[in-house]
Design a protein around this motif. Structure first.
Motif, PDB file in Angstrom:
ATOM      1  N   PHE A   1      -8.306   4.840  -5.288  1.00 20.38           N
ATOM      2  CA  PHE A   1      -7.856   3.470  -5.027  1.00 20.38           C
ATOM      3  C   PHE A   1      -6.944   3.419  -3.818  1.00 20.38           C
ATOM      4  N   MET A   2      -6.050   4.397  -3.681  1.00 26.03           N
ATOM      5  CA  MET A   2      -5.134   4.417  -2.546  1.00 26.03           C
ATOM      6  C   MET A   2      -5.885   4.726  -1.240  1.00 26.03           C
ATOM      7  N   PHE A   3      -6.915   5.564  -1.311  1.00 24.81           N
ATOM      8  CA  PHE A   3      -7.779   5.771  -0.147  1.00 24.81           C
ATOM      9  C   PHE A   3      -8.395   4.449   0.298  1.00 24.81           C
ATOM     10  N   LYS A   4      -8.961   3.728  -0.665  1.00 27.90           N
ATOM     11  CA  LYS A   4      -9.631   2.457  -0.356  1.00 27.90           C
ATOM     12  C   LYS A   4      -8.626   1.455   0.205  1.00 27.90           C
ATOM     13  N   ARG A   5      -7.450   1.402  -0.353  1.00 24.96           N
ATOM     14  CA  ARG A   5      -6.426   0.469   0.133  1.00 24.96           C
ATOM     15  C   ARG A   5      -6.016   0.809   1.561  1.00 24.96           C
ATOM     16  N   SER A   6      -5.850   2.097   1.842  1.00 25.97           N
ATOM     17  CA  SER A   6      -5.502   2.517   3.211  1.00 25.97           C
ATOM     18  C   SER A   6      -6.639   2.205   4.169  1.00 25.97           C
ATOM     19  N   PHE A   7      -7.881   2.377   3.715  1.00 30.51           N
ATOM     20  CA  PHE A   7      -9.026   2.056   4.549  1.00 30.51           C
ATOM     21  C   PHE A   7      -9.086   0.561   4.858  1.00 30.51           C
ATOM     22  N   ASP A   8      -8.832  -0.259   3.848  1.00 30.52           N
ATOM     23  CA  ASP A   8      -8.843  -1.708   4.051  1.00 30.52           C
ATOM     24  C   ASP A   8      -7.783  -2.134   5.063  1.00 30.52           C
ATOM     25  N   ASN A   9      -6.664  -1.415   5.077  1.00 28.39           N
ATOM     26  CA  ASN A   9      -5.593  -1.718   6.031  1.00 28.39           C
ATOM     27  C   ASN A   9      -5.750  -0.964   7.355  1.00 28.39           C
ATOM     28  N   TYR A  10      -6.837  -0.204   7.473  1.00 27.34           N
ATOM     29  CA  TYR A  10      -7.108   0.633   8.634  1.00 27.34           C
ATOM     30  C   TYR A  10      -5.899   1.528   8.955  1.00 27.34           C
ATOM     31  N   ASP A  11      -5.357   2.112   7.894  1.00 26.97           N
ATOM     32  CA  ASP A  11      -4.190   2.988   8.023  1.00 26.97           C
ATOM     33  C   ASP A  11      -4.670   4.438   7.888  1.00 26.97           C
ATOM     34  N   LEU A  12      -5.064   5.041   9.005  1.00 30.91           N
ATOM     35  CA  LEU A  12      -5.626   6.384   8.960  1.00 30.91           C
ATOM     36  C   LEU A  12      -4.587   7.431   8.582  1.00 30.91           C
ATOM     37  N   THR A  13      -3.345   7.222   8.990  1.00 29.81           N
ATOM     38  CA  THR A  13      -2.310   8.206   8.652  1.00 29.81           C
ATOM     39  C   THR A  13      -2.069   8.240   7.139  1.00 29.81           C
ATOM     40  N   ALA A  14      -2.101   7.078   6.490  1.00 27.17           N
ATOM     41  CA  ALA A  14      -1.943   7.045   5.038  1.00 27.17           C
ATOM     42  C   ALA A  14      -3.131   7.709   4.347  1.00 27.17           C
ATOM     43  N   MET A  15      -4.343   7.472   4.876  1.00 23.04           N
ATOM     44  CA  MET A  15      -5.522   8.119   4.297  1.00 23.04           C
ATOM     45  C   MET A  15      -5.406   9.638   4.367  1.00 23.04           C
ATOM     46  N   LEU A  16      -4.988  10.142   5.533  1.00 24.51           N
ATOM     47  CA  LEU A  16      -4.816  11.586   5.678  1.00 24.51           C
ATOM     48  C   LEU A  16      -3.703  12.112   4.771  1.00 24.51           C
ATOM     49  N   SER A  17      -2.670  11.315   4.576  1.00 22.01           N
ATOM     50  CA  SER A  17      -1.568  11.722   3.700  1.00 22.01           C
ATOM     51  C   SER A  17      -2.054  11.919   2.272  1.00 22.01           C
ATOM     52  N   TRP A  18      -2.847  10.966   1.783  1.00 24.28           N
ATOM     53  CA  TRP A  18      -3.388  11.092   0.427  1.00 24.28           C
ATOM     54  C   TRP A  18      -4.371  12.250   0.332  1.00 24.28           C
ATOM     55  N   LEU A  19      -5.128  12.480   1.402  1.00 25.89           N
ATOM     56  CA  LEU A  19      -6.030  13.619   1.415  1.00 25.89           C
ATOM     57  C   LEU A  19      -5.252  14.924   1.318  1.00 25.89           C
ATOM     58  N   ILE A  20      -4.180  15.037   2.076  1.00 21.38           N
ATOM     59  CA  ILE A  20      -3.352  16.248   2.049  1.00 21.38           C
ATOM     60  C   ILE A  20      -2.778  16.468   0.657  1.00 21.38           C
ATOM     61  N   ILE A  21      -2.274  15.410   0.037  1.00 25.27           N
ATOM     62  CA  ILE A  21      -1.670  15.517  -1.295  1.00 25.27           C
ATOM     63  C   ILE A  21      -2.673  16.059  -2.301  1.00 25.27           C
ATOM     64  N   PHE A  22      -3.879  15.495  -2.286  1.00 23.92           N
ATOM     65  CA  PHE A  22      -4.833  15.905  -3.308  1.00 23.92           C
ATOM     66  C   PHE A  22      -5.438  17.268  -3.015  1.00 23.92           C
ATOM     67  N   VAL A  23      -5.628  17.601  -1.745  1.00 24.44           N
ATOM     68  CA  VAL A  23      -6.125  18.937  -1.408  1.00 24.44           C
ATOM     69  C   VAL A  23      -5.114  19.994  -1.830  1.00 24.44           C
ATOM     70  N   VAL A  24      -3.833  19.726  -1.600  1.00 27.08           N
ATOM     71  CA  VAL A  24      -2.796  20.668  -2.033  1.00 27.08           C
ATOM     72  C   VAL A  24      -2.825  20.824  -3.550  1.00 27.08           C
ATOM     73  N   PHE A  25      -3.009  19.714  -4.252  1.00 26.04           N
ATOM     74  CA  PHE A  25      -3.093  19.771  -5.713  1.00 26.04           C
ATOM     75  C   PHE A  25      -4.262  20.656  -6.154  1.00 26.04           C
ATOM     76  N   LEU A  26      -5.423  20.499  -5.535  1.00 27.69           N
ATOM     77  CA  LEU A  26      -6.588  21.303  -5.899  1.00 27.69           C
ATOM     78  C   LEU A  26      -6.399  22.775  -5.546  1.00 27.69           C
ATOM     79  N   ILE A  27      -5.705  23.047  -4.429  1.00 30.40           N
ATOM     80  CA  ILE A  27      -5.422  24.432  -4.068  1.00 30.40           C
ATOM     81  C   ILE A  27      -4.501  25.082  -5.103  1.00 30.40           C
TER      82      ILE A  27
END
Length: 261
Positions: A207-233
């Motif tokens: 949901f937060m990815f989609k919200r960042s995409f709707d706002n065209y906020d690429l830095t927020a999208m990358l931030s959420w990606l980093i958070i979840f990738v770290v969690f999976l690692i």
């Protein structure tokens, strides 16, 4: 290669990745820069988001759906795969259905879940296991087909019961396929979970990815990606890798290198 060497190579690859990212951010406005993404990451980690929820709320909700779906898929996928691998009749009857199941697009299953269950978490708890179960079944099917029947016959000859044969003979042979199935299901499952959250739900990392995409906020999208990738690692190296090493500790060394490594 020992653990220190692996750690050094991993650190070196991470430095190279950040350097390439930094150069890309400087050279192109389409790539969010490292400093801008770091600032956005700090904001995501410290500032409440929609509905006054902090980042860990969304990570927990995504993790909850992912892990429950993973357990369901591992149980049913293992049962299906082992049954197919141990029975030629079932294999001949159901193998085509497994391949057909794998061919169904994930997005179609997500949309069907929305039609059947609505824009609700029930859709996610249906769609995610349905998508990843056939991948588990396929791995376990191959594992069951590769079981050494001579070992089973030997166990019967020495008077081992079904339970002891299953725990001491069958499970150790299936363990590598079980871990491969968990990793496969985890890598596929988190993508489907984010897809469900992006389309159907109002919470979670998707949901937060989609919200960042709707706002065209690429830095927020990358931030959420980093958070979840770290969690999976953390899940991989903090849970799966140590568990794998412990379960496979009975295997002998080959030329001085542990087979589990």
């Amino acid at each position: 290669m020992n653990r220190l060497q692996r750690a050094l190579y991993t650190a070196a690859s991470l430095v190279v990745l950040v350097a390439v990212w930094y150069v890309g951010g400087v050279a192109s406005s389409a790539v969010p820069g490292v400093p801008e993404t770091a600032a956005a990451l700090v904001t995501v980690l410290t500032t409440p988001g929609p509905y006054d929820h902090m980042f860990y709320y969304h990570v927990w909700k995504t993790s909850e759906m992912l892990l429950i779906s993973l357990v369901v898929s591992m149980v049913f996928g293992t049962l299906i795969g082992v049954a197919l691998g141990r029975s030629e009749t079932l294999e001949s009857t159901l193998s085509s259905w497994i391949y057909g199941w794998l061919a169904v697009p994930s997005l179609v299953l997500v949309f069907l879940a929305a039609v059947w269950f609505g824009f609700d978490v029930k859709s996610g708890y249906f769609a995610v296991p349905v998508v990843i179960t056939p991948f588990v079944a396929l791995n376990m099917w191959e594992g069951a087909r590769s079981l050494d029947r001579d070992l089973t016959e030997m166990a019967d000859f020495f008077g081992a019961g079904r339970y002891q044969t299953f725990t001491d003979v069958v499970i150790p042979q299936l363990a590598p396929f079980l871990f491969a199935s968990v990793r496969s299901a985890l890598s596929i499952g988190w993508k489907i979970t984010l897809l469900v959250e992006a389309f159907l739900l109002a919470r979670g990392v998707g949901f937060m990815f989609k919200r960042s995409f709707d706002n065209y906020d690429l830095t927020a999208m990358l931030s959420w990606l980093i958070i979840f990738v770290v969690f999976l690692i953390i899940i991989e190296y903090g849970v799966l890798a140590p568990l794998h090493e412990r379960v496979m500790a009975w295997r002998p060394d080959a030329d001085g290198v542990r087979l589990t490594e």
